[in-house]
Write a protein that holds these residues in place. Structure first.
Motif, PDB file in Angstrom:
ATOM      1  N   LEU A  43       0.836  -1.201   0.000  1.00 35.68           N
ATOM      2  CA  LEU A  43       0.000   0.000   0.000  1.00 35.68           C
ATOM      3  C   LEU A  43       0.873   1.255   0.000  1.00 35.68           C
ATOM      4  O   LEU A  43       0.567   2.234  -0.699  1.00 35.68           O
ATOM      5  N   ALA A  44       1.964   1.235   0.759  1.00 37.19           N
ATOM      6  CA  ALA A  44       2.864   2.392   0.789  1.00 37.19           C
ATOM      7  C   ALA A  44       3.504   2.636  -0.574  1.00 37.19           C
ATOM      8  O   ALA A  44       3.691   3.785  -0.996  1.00 37.19           O
ATOM      9  N   LEU A  45       3.841   1.567  -1.295  1.00 38.89           N
ATOM     10  CA  LEU A  45       4.427   1.723  -2.623  1.00 38.89           C
ATOM     11  C   LEU A  45       3.415   2.369  -3.577  1.00 38.89           C
ATOM     12  O   LEU A  45       3.782   3.261  -4.361  1.00 38.89           O
ATOM     13  N   GLU A  46       2.147   1.940  -3.508  1.00 39.70           N
ATOM     14  CA  GLU A  46       1.125   2.553  -4.358  1.00 39.70           C
ATOM     15  C   GLU A  46       0.982   4.041  -4.047  1.00 39.70           C
ATOM     16  O   GLU A  46       0.892   4.881  -4.952  1.00 39.70           O
ATOM     17  N   VAL A  47       0.981   4.380  -2.776  1.00 44.00           N
ATOM     18  CA  VAL A  47       0.828   5.781  -2.377  1.00 44.00           C
ATOM     19  C   VAL A  47       2.042   6.597  -2.822  1.00 44.00           C
ATOM     20  O   VAL A  47       1.910   7.719  -3.322  1.00 44.00           O
ATOM     21  N   ALA A  48       3.247   6.024  -2.650  1.00 45.38           N
ATOM     22  CA  ALA A  48       4.464   6.742  -3.052  1.00 45.38           C
ATOM     23  C   ALA A  48       4.484   6.995  -4.556  1.00 45.38           C
ATOM     24  O   ALA A  48       4.884   8.070  -5.023  1.00 45.38           O
ATOM     25  N   GLN A  49       4.060   6.013  -5.320  1.00 47.66           N
ATOM     26  CA  GLN A  49       4.003   6.203  -6.770  1.00 47.66           C
ATOM     27  C   GLN A  49       2.984   7.276  -7.139  1.00 47.66           C
ATOM     28  O   GLN A  49       3.205   8.062  -8.067  1.00 47.66           O
ATOM     29  N   ALA A  50       1.875   7.332  -6.398  1.00 39.01           N
ATOM     30  CA  ALA A  50       0.892   8.377  -6.663  1.00 39.01           C
ATOM     31  C   ALA A  50       1.449   9.757  -6.354  1.00 39.01           C
ATOM     32  O   ALA A  50       1.096  10.747  -7.005  1.00 39.01           O
TER      33      ALA A  50
ATOM     34  N   LEU B 107      -6.441   3.164   5.696  1.00 43.04           N
ATOM     35  CA  LEU B 107      -4.990   2.999   5.840  1.00 43.04           C
ATOM     36  C   LEU B 107      -4.261   3.711   4.702  1.00 43.04           C
ATOM     37  O   LEU B 107      -3.177   4.279   4.903  1.00 43.04           O
ATOM     38  N   ARG B 108      -4.830   3.699   3.519  1.00 46.15           N
ATOM     39  CA  ARG B 108      -4.235   4.433   2.400  1.00 46.15           C
ATOM     40  C   ARG B 108      -4.197   5.936   2.719  1.00 46.15           C
ATOM     41  O   ARG B 108      -3.211   6.614   2.455  1.00 46.15           O
ATOM     42  N   LEU B 109      -5.272   6.443   3.323  1.00 44.72           N
ATOM     43  CA  LEU B 109      -5.322   7.851   3.707  1.00 44.72           C
ATOM     44  C   LEU B 109      -4.246   8.166   4.731  1.00 44.72           C
ATOM     45  O   LEU B 109      -3.550   9.198   4.633  1.00 44.72           O
ATOM     46  N   ALA B 110      -4.063   7.277   5.711  1.00 45.85           N
ATOM     47  CA  ALA B 110      -3.039   7.507   6.736  1.00 45.85           C
ATOM     48  C   ALA B 110      -1.638   7.496   6.130  1.00 45.85           C
ATOM     49  O   ALA B 110      -0.819   8.389   6.403  1.00 45.85           O
ATOM     50  N   LEU B 111      -1.336   6.502   5.307  1.00 44.28           N
ATOM     51  CA  LEU B 111       0.004   6.422   4.707  1.00 44.28           C
ATOM     52  C   LEU B 111       0.245   7.594   3.761  1.00 44.28           C
ATOM     53  O   LEU B 111       1.370   8.095   3.666  1.00 44.28           O
ATOM     54  N   SER B 112      -0.792   8.052   3.083  1.00 43.12           N
ATOM     55  CA  SER B 112      -0.631   9.206   2.196  1.00 43.12           C
ATOM     56  C   SER B 112      -0.235  10.441   2.992  1.00 43.12           C
ATOM     57  O   SER B 112       0.640  11.211   2.570  1.00 43.12           O
ATOM     58  N   ASN B 113      -0.830  10.639   4.158  1.00 43.52           N
ATOM     59  CA  ASN B 113      -0.478  11.793   4.978  1.00 43.52           C
ATOM     60  C   ASN B 113       0.904  11.654   5.591  1.00 43.52           C
ATOM     61  O   ASN B 113       1.643  12.642   5.717  1.00 43.52           O
ATOM     62  N   VAL B 114       1.292  10.438   5.974  1.00 45.49           N
ATOM     63  CA  VAL B 114       2.651  10.228   6.507  1.00 45.49           C
ATOM     64  C   VAL B 114       3.689  10.524   5.430  1.00 45.49           C
ATOM     65  O   VAL B 114       4.694  11.217   5.672  1.00 45.49           O
ATOM     66  N   LEU B 115       3.454  10.002   4.219  1.00 42.48           N
ATOM     67  CA  LEU B 115       4.396  10.245   3.122  1.00 42.48           C
ATOM     68  C   LEU B 115       4.412  11.723   2.733  1.00 42.48           C
ATOM     69  O   LEU B 115       5.479  12.294   2.462  1.00 42.48           O
ATOM     70  N   ALA B 116       3.247  12.354   2.700  1.00 43.99           N
ATOM     71  CA  ALA B 116       3.202  13.776   2.350  1.00 43.99           C
ATOM     72  C   ALA B 116       3.981  14.601   3.356  1.00 43.99           C
ATOM     73  O   ALA B 116       4.691  15.560   2.991  1.00 43.99           O
ATOM     74  N   ASN B 117       3.886  14.251   4.626  1.00 45.54           N
ATOM     75  CA  ASN B 117       4.639  14.975   5.661  1.00 45.54           C
ATOM     76  C   ASN B 117       6.139  14.783   5.464  1.00 45.54           C
ATOM     77  O   ASN B 117       6.939  15.736   5.571  1.00 45.54           O
ATOM     78  N   ALA B 118       6.567  13.544   5.132  1.00 47.96           N
ATOM     79  CA  ALA B 118       7.988  13.271   4.918  1.00 47.96           C
ATOM     80  C   ALA B 118       8.496  13.987   3.662  1.00 47.96           C
ATOM     81  O   ALA B 118       9.603  14.563   3.657  1.00 47.96           O
ATOM     82  N   ILE B 119       7.708  13.975   2.601  1.00 53.01           N
ATOM     83  CA  ILE B 119       8.128  14.637   1.358  1.00 53.01           C
ATOM     84  C   ILE B 119       8.266  16.143   1.582  1.00 53.01           C
ATOM     85  O   ILE B 119       9.180  16.787   1.058  1.00 53.01           O
ATOM     86  N   THR B 120       7.350  16.720   2.375  1.00 55.39           N
ATOM     87  CA  THR B 120       7.382  18.164   2.615  1.00 55.39           C
ATOM     88  C   THR B 120       8.659  18.589   3.332  1.00 55.39           C
ATOM     89  O   THR B 120       9.253  19.626   3.024  1.00 55.39           O
TER      90      THR B 120
END
Length: 471
Positions: free
Chosen positions: A343-350, A373-386
Motif C-alpha cells: 500500500l505504501a508503494l502505491e501511495v508513493a508512486q501516486a 490505511l491508504r489515507l493515513a500512509l498518504s499523509n505520513v508520506l506527504a509529511n515526509a516529502i514536505t
C-alpha cells in the motif's frame, strides 16, 4: 417514592399480570385438552367394538335383542372385572365405559348401563342420528347439576356387507377424568406460584443491582459537580459498570472531558482562524494588486499566488472534513488483510516518489480498512516529502513482535526538536511557518485509533521516524 420501590412495584405488577393471564390460559386449556384426548380414545374404542358386534347385529331378527349373545356376555364380563391400577400416581378401581348398541332404526338392542335402556328409541339422540346419516356422531349430556355429571357419548356405525346395520355408542362420565384434571390444575397453579415467587425474588435482586448502579452514577455526577466548583481538582473516575449503565458512565465522563476541554476547543478555533487568515490575506492582497495595471510577469505571479493560497485553503477544508468523518466513527465498518508495504508503494508512486521509497523484503500485513490505511500512509508520506530534501530516500521498516506490528517511515530531513515531539499529531500544530497545518498527522492518529493502534515519533538524526503500531 424511591426509584427502587418504583422499579420493584412496576416489575411486580408486570410479572403478576403476565403470570395471571398465562396461568388462566393454562388452566382453562387443561380440561378441554383432556376431553379431546378422551374423545379420541373413545372413537377408537367405539369403532373396535362395532367390528366385534357386527356379525351378531347383522343376524339379529327384527325386534330382537342381544341380551344373551357372545357380545353381550363379553361386555358384562368386562363390567364385572375387578381393577386396581395406578395411572401416573392416581388410583383407578372401576371400569366406567358404557356400551349401547342400536339397530338401523335407532332402537336399543343392548345396553350395559344400569338400568338398561334396551328397547328404547335412541334415533333422535345426536350421536345416533348423525351416525345413521353417515356423519360423525358425538354428544355430551348432563345427568345432574354441575359439569362433573356430564357423560360423553361417541358413536360408530356398525356395518355388515357394505351397509349400516346399526350404531354402537360408548359412553364415559367426565367425572372419571376429573382427578386427572384437578391434579394438572393443581400442579400448574403451584408451579405458577413458585415461578411468580422466583420472579419476584429476581425482581428484588435486579432492583437492588440497578439502584446500586444508579446511586454510584449519582455519586459520580455529584463529584463532577463539586470538582467544577472552586479551585481545579483531580477529576473523579467514572464507576466501572457493565451494560448500558457502564456506557452511560463513560458517556458522562466524555461529556465532562468535553466540558473541561472548552479552552482547548477555543484554542483550536483560534488556530484554525489563524491558519485560514494567512492564505486569505495572501489571496486578498493579490486580488487588490490584480485590479491595477501590472506587467504580464507580475500578473502571472499574483495569479499563481492566488491559486497556491486557494489550494492551501482547499486542503485545510478537505482535511478538516476528513478528520471530522473519522472522528464520527467508533469502529471500522470493514476489516480485511492489508499489506502496508504494498500500500505504501502505491501511495508513493501516486505522489511521484516511488523510486525514493526503500521497502523491506517481507510483507507487513494487518487486519484493517484499506481505504483509511491508504489515507493515513498518504499523509505520513506527504509529511515526509514536505520536510525531506528532494532525492533523499524514504526508509520503511517493519518489525513484528507476537500480535504487534511496528511499521515505520524515516525521512532524512531536518527532524523535529525534542520539545515538539509530544505535540506532533495535534490539530494545527506545525514546527515550521507555512509548512503545514498539522491536520495530516491528526488524521493519521485518528486512523490508528480506529485500528486499535498508536502513532509515535522518534528522532532519527538526521530526519524523523514515524512509527505506526498495530496491536
Amino acid at each position: 417514592m424511591h426509584i427502587g420501590l418504583r422499579l420493584f412495584f412496576a416489575f411486580a405488577a408486570i410479572t403478576g399480570l403476565a403470570a395471571f393471564f398465562v396461568l388462566r390460559v393454562f388452566v382453562t386449556e387443561i380440561k378441554p385438552s383432556v376431553r379431546e384426548v378422551m374423545e379420541d380414545v373413545m372413537v377408537d374404542s367405539a369403532n373396535l367394538l362395532a367390528e366385534v358386534a357386527a356379525p351378531e347385529l347383522a343376524a339379529l331378527p327384527a325386534g330382537g335383542t342381544l341380551g344373551d349373545g357372545p357380545f353381550a356376555g363379553a361386555v358384562r364380563e368386562y363390567a364385572a372385572r375387578e381393577v386396581d391400577v395406578k395411572i401416573w400416581g392416581l388410583r383407578k378401581t372401576t371400569l366406567d365405559l358404557r356400551v349401547v348398541l342400536t339397530d338401523v332404526a335407532g332402537r336399543v338392542v343392548f345396553d350395559s348401563g344400569t338400568p338398561p335402556a334396551t328397547g328404547q328409541d335412541y334415533s333422535r339422540w345426536r350421536d345416533v342420528l348423525l351416525t345413521l346419516r353417515g356423519e360423525y356422531g358425538a354428544r355430551t349430556t348432563r345427568s345432574g347439576a354441575g359439569d362433573q355429571s356430564s357423560v360423553m357419548h361417541v358413536a360408530a356405525p356398525v356395518r355388515s356387507g357394505g351397509r349400516t346395520v346399526g350404531v354402537l355408542v360408548v359412553a364415559k362420565p367426565l367425572a372419571t377424568i376429573m382427578p386427572f384434571v384437578e391434579r394438572a390444575e393443581h400442579k400448574v397453579l403451584w408451579a405458577g406460584v413458585l415461578l411468580l415467587g422466583l420472579s419476584l425474588a429476581i425482581g428484588v435482586v435486579v432492583t437492588l443491582w440497578a439502584v446500586h448502579a444508579v446511586r454510584r452514577l449519582r455519586a459520580y455526577a455529584q463529584a463532577v459537580g463539586e470538582s467544577s466548583e472552586g479551585p481545579r481538582r483531580t477529576p473523579p473516575t467514572p464507576p466501572a459498570l457493565g451494560g448500558e449503565l457502564g456506557e452511560l458512565a463513560q458517556a458522562m465522563d466524555r461529556m465532562r472531558q468535553r466540558l473541561e476541554g472548552r479552552e482547548q476547543l477555543e484554542h483550536q478555533v483560534r488556530a484554525l482562524t489563524h491558519e485560514l487568515k494567512t492564505p486569505l490575506a495572501g489571496i486578498r492582497g493579490a486580488a487588490e494588486l490584480l485590479h491595477e495595471d501590472l506587467p504580464e510577469a507580475d500578473r502571472r505571479r499574483f495569479v499563481q499566488q492566488v491559486d497556491v493560497q486557494a489550494r492551501r485553503l482547499q486542503g485545510i477544508v478537505e482535511q478538516m472534513l476528513e478528520l471530522s468523518k473519522l472522528e464520527s466513527l467508533q469502529t471500522l465498518p470493514t476489516r480485511a488483510p492489508v499489506d502496508l508495504n504494498a500500500l505504501a508503494l502505491e501511495v508513493a508512486q501516486a505522489h511521484g516518489v516511488g523510486e525514493r521509497l526503500r521497502l523491506p523484503d517481507e510483507a507487513a500485513v494487518v487486519m484493517g480498512d484499506a481505504e483509511r490505511l491508504r489515507l493515513a500512509l498518504s499523509n505520513v508520506l506527504a509529511n515526509a516529502i514536505t520536510h525531506a530534501p528532494a532525492g533523499t530516500p524514504l526508509e520503511v521498516q517493519a518489525r513484528r513482535d507476537g500480535d504487534t506490528l511496528d511499521w515505520s517511515l524515516r525521512d532524512h530531513g531536518p527532524g523535529v526538536p525534542d520539545y515538539a515531539l509530544a505535540r506532533l499529531g495535534e490539530r494545527f500544530f506545525s514546527t515550521g511557518e507555512g509548512r503545514g497545518s498539522g491536520l495530516g498527522l491528526a488524521i493519521v492518529r485518528q486512523v490508528l485509533w480506529l485500528h486499535g493502534g498508536t502513532i509515535s515519533f522518534e528522532p532519527a538524526a538526521p530526519g524523523l521516524r514515524v512509527v505506526l503500531r498495530f496491536a
